[in-house]
Design a protein around this motif. Structure first.
Motif: not given
Ligand code: GCU
Length: 679
Positions: A226-247
């Protein structure tokens, strides 16, 4: 055969031979200065467009030679552009803006400060050819009024799309990062052609897995496309991620380990994707985790993430779509109550993303009272392009008039003229960071959006995010001419049909300010009788029909939602005689015999809207039949059959609602109308 895959970037050969020759003459040579990934994409597109439209291969010349030449460049990359002394003007157009003009030798010039502006200018130039405009007195200046022009995809990691009706997710997670489907490039081209410059890849009801190493590699692969077309990528972040994937055992924003975890996660993302856009967050809403799980405010939650992103230039788009069934307060008041006290508490790289209306993307809602109520906070508009409440990908509903109605609404926050669009473009409260989000209607269907006319909503969203004042009509004309035909005899009637279609959709679903009376769960067909489960997901909570009348009293003697609007909007909405009739039952519980502007009683008026909605679909069918032959058989037939379904389903909505409400009104259906045929 034509399956619509090419969207509005069709580039079929221009049939008018004189015009084609004229264009060819003016484009005898093309000189495109500079070299970068974006310039390469712009040249590729020009190559594709011109070889299609003019049926002639083009070669690029190294220098602006003799004879009519198209010259493109920035003042830095091109001495020729520099000599035109456009620097001052270009500066005023900002980073993404461009000029399309004539130089002293009468060559066509596309000039911009940066390569991305040249890419946008190139798409604009192609649009001129596609819609067969004269190139004589070229004097085009264009710059976006909104900085972040973003699509939100509600794609899940299992390949499904929440509220998506055109197939599944277009990201082939299992094949990424190794295989990059060429469709990703076509997706980027389509977005860049209307100025969209950001994409949130995953659902707001987010899975923390997207933030793990394996998925970030896939996200990086998409970002690289996407970059050459001027499009940036974003993600929806799950607030509890530190628990679910961060132990970790908590996701409390005050916990130092949690804060460190997000900072490390941000570093990890940026090491792969240096221009990563940031996070979109749905927190403490419809069961999603959030800071309130730890008795912290939305601001504290947002600021923790914003701090982690800020060294890298990322932003947080924090959604204001919050409401709770436990809360006795009227649902439409809750977001305002929760967010206005936080005004001024957000870090400067946070935007609060607000749906256009206070309930949920209904066919019609008044504007969200948060617009104009948080002067210290950048507010981002969230529109829904996917037709969750508008007949999925089956019903023809052109939504630009809906978007425009909201953007043009006057909040009166700083007196007359305080339009919602001025809140969004930052001019009302002098905000630098501005944005608009559209919940996308794109899926794996061959034509991207299911209904061929749903492509117009993607197109219109992008054009309005670039310029909120463009107008639905002009956008429809552009889209029709590029997508279907340049013949006036096609454009005019089809445009009229599109422009009327949104009001028609309201007529057969939720006229006079009714809302949230659709089928439970699916949100497709009618369901005014829905009366089970949590109250704020029923229909009876909203329409409140009884023998005395119908509608939700939100006046000062009811839930007092009117008080969230500035005067004189508040007084207008509060007064049953002054409230625009389109919002009547949104703000008032009204007696069945109340006299409407038309002279009809409320009951008769309601019946009238439902019947005329269905009749209008029949007129849309007539219109479509009248243009048969102007376009390919495949798309013509597809639309014709979908209109037949729409007509049947509109009649179902009408009959279900009229018969259901008649139980309360106890009044006959006026003689002028045939009896409902769906008892
Ligand atoms: C609507 C929709 C949900 C979605 C939600 C949101 O309620 O039905 O599917 O998750 O909006 O915008 O968060």
């Amino acid at each position: 055969a034509d399956d619509g895959y090419r969207l509005w970037l069709r580039y079929d050969k221009i049939q008018d031979e004189d015009l084609r020759q004229d264009y060819l003459h003016q484009l005898r040579q093309i000189h495109y200065a500079g070299s970068s990934a974006r310039i390469e994409k712009a040249k590729e597109e020009l190559q594709r467009g011109i070889s299609g439209l003019l049926a002639q291969k083009i070669t690029f010349s190294d220098e602006p030679g003799n004879g009519p030449t198209l010259i493109a460049g920035t003042p830095e990359s091109s001495p020729h552009i520099r000599s035109m002394e456009l620097q001052g003007e270009l500066r005023s157009l900002g980073e993404d803006g461009y000029l399309i003009t004539r130089d002293r030798q009468n060559n066509i010039a596309i000039a911009a400060s940066r390569d991305i502006g040249l890419l946008y200018g190139t798409f604009h130039f192609l649009r001129l050819l596609q819609s067969q405009q004269s190139l004589q007195d070229l004097d085009i200046k264009s710059a976006p009024q909104i900085q972040l022009r973003v699509l939100n995809h509600w794609f899940n990691l299992d390949g499904t799309a929440e509220r998506g009706y055109a197939g599944g997710a277009i990201w082939q997670w299992e094949q990424l990062p190794d295989y990059k489907d060429p469709l990703y490039t076509d997706y980027a081209r389509a977005n860049a052609s209307v100025g969209i410059n950001g994409t949130v890849l995953n659902n707001v009801n987010s899975d923390a897995l997207i933030l793990t190493e394996g998925y970030l590699e896939k996200v990086k692969a998409l970002a690289d496309v996407f970059r050459p077309y001027g499009i940036k990528v974003y993600l929806s972040a799950r607030f509890s991620a530190p628990i679910e994937i961060g132990n970790l055992s908590t996701a409390d924003p005050r916990d130092p380990e949690v804060r460190r975890w997000w900072e490390k996660k941000a570093n990890e993302i940026y090491s792969r994707i240096p221009d990563f856009g940031g996070f979109l967050v749905k927190a403490n809403s419809e069961g999603q985790p959030g800071p309130q799980d730890y008795n912290r405010s939305h601001a504290e939650g947002a600021n923790m993430l914003a701090k982690a992103l800020s060294p890298h230039g990322g932003v947080v788009m924090w959604r204001a779509f919050v409401y709770s069934n436990e809360e006795p307060e009227d649902r439409v008041k809750q977001a305002y109550n929760e967010f206005t006290p936080l005004d001024g508490e957000f870090r400067d790289n946070v935007l609060v993303q607000v749906k256009n209306g206070p309930l949920d993307f209904q066919p019609r809602e008044p504007f969200h009272p948060l617009f104009g109520a948080m002067p210290e906070t950048p507010l981002m508009m969230e529109f829904q392009i996917t037709q969750e409440y508008l007949g999925f990908a089956t019903h023809l509903t052109y939504q630009a008039p809906l978007y425009e109605e909201v953007l043009d609404a006057d909040t009166y926050a700083k007196g007359e003229g305080s339009y919602v669009r001025k809140v969004i473009d930052g001019s009302l409260d002098d905000k630098q960071l501005t944005g608009m989000a559209g919940v996308a209607n794109i899926g794996t269907d061959r034509n991207w959006t299911g209904h061929p006319f749903a492509q117009a909503n993607w197109y219109a969203y992008g054009r309005l995010a670039w310029n909120p004042e463009l107008g639905s009509e002009r956008i429809a004309e552009e889209w029709i001419s590029m997508t279907f035909s340049n013949k006036e005899a096609f454009i005019e009637p089809v445009k009229e049909m599109m422009l009327a279609s949104r009001e028609i959709a309201v007529d057969y679903r939720t006229p006079l300010g009714l809302h949230h009376i659709m089928g439970y769960g699916s949100h497709y067909g009618p369901g005014p009788w829905v009366d089970e489960g949590r109250a704020d997901w029923t229909s009876v909570y909203y329409h409140r029909a009884d023998s005395s009348g119908i509608g939700f009293d939100r006046s000062t003697s009811g839930s007092n939602a009117v008080s969230q609007y500035h005067p004189p909007v508040k007084q207008q909405f509060n007064d049953i005689e002054k409230v625009p009739e389109k919002y009547l039952l949104w703000f008032h519980h009204v007696e069945w015999d109340y006299e409407l502007d038309s002279g009809r009683t409320l009951w008769e008026g309601l019946v009238h809207h439902y019947y005329s909605g269905v009749d209008s679909i029949r007129r849309m069918q007539d219109t479509w039949e009248s243009v048969e032959g102007y376009i390919d058989e495949q798309r013509y037939t597809h639309v014709a059959r979908l209109l037949e379904i729409q007509e049947k389903e509109a009649a179902f909505w009408r009959d279900a609602c009229v018969l259901y409400f008649q139980q309360f009104s106890g009044r006959p259906i006026p003689d002028a109308y045939p009896e409902p045929d769906h008892p």
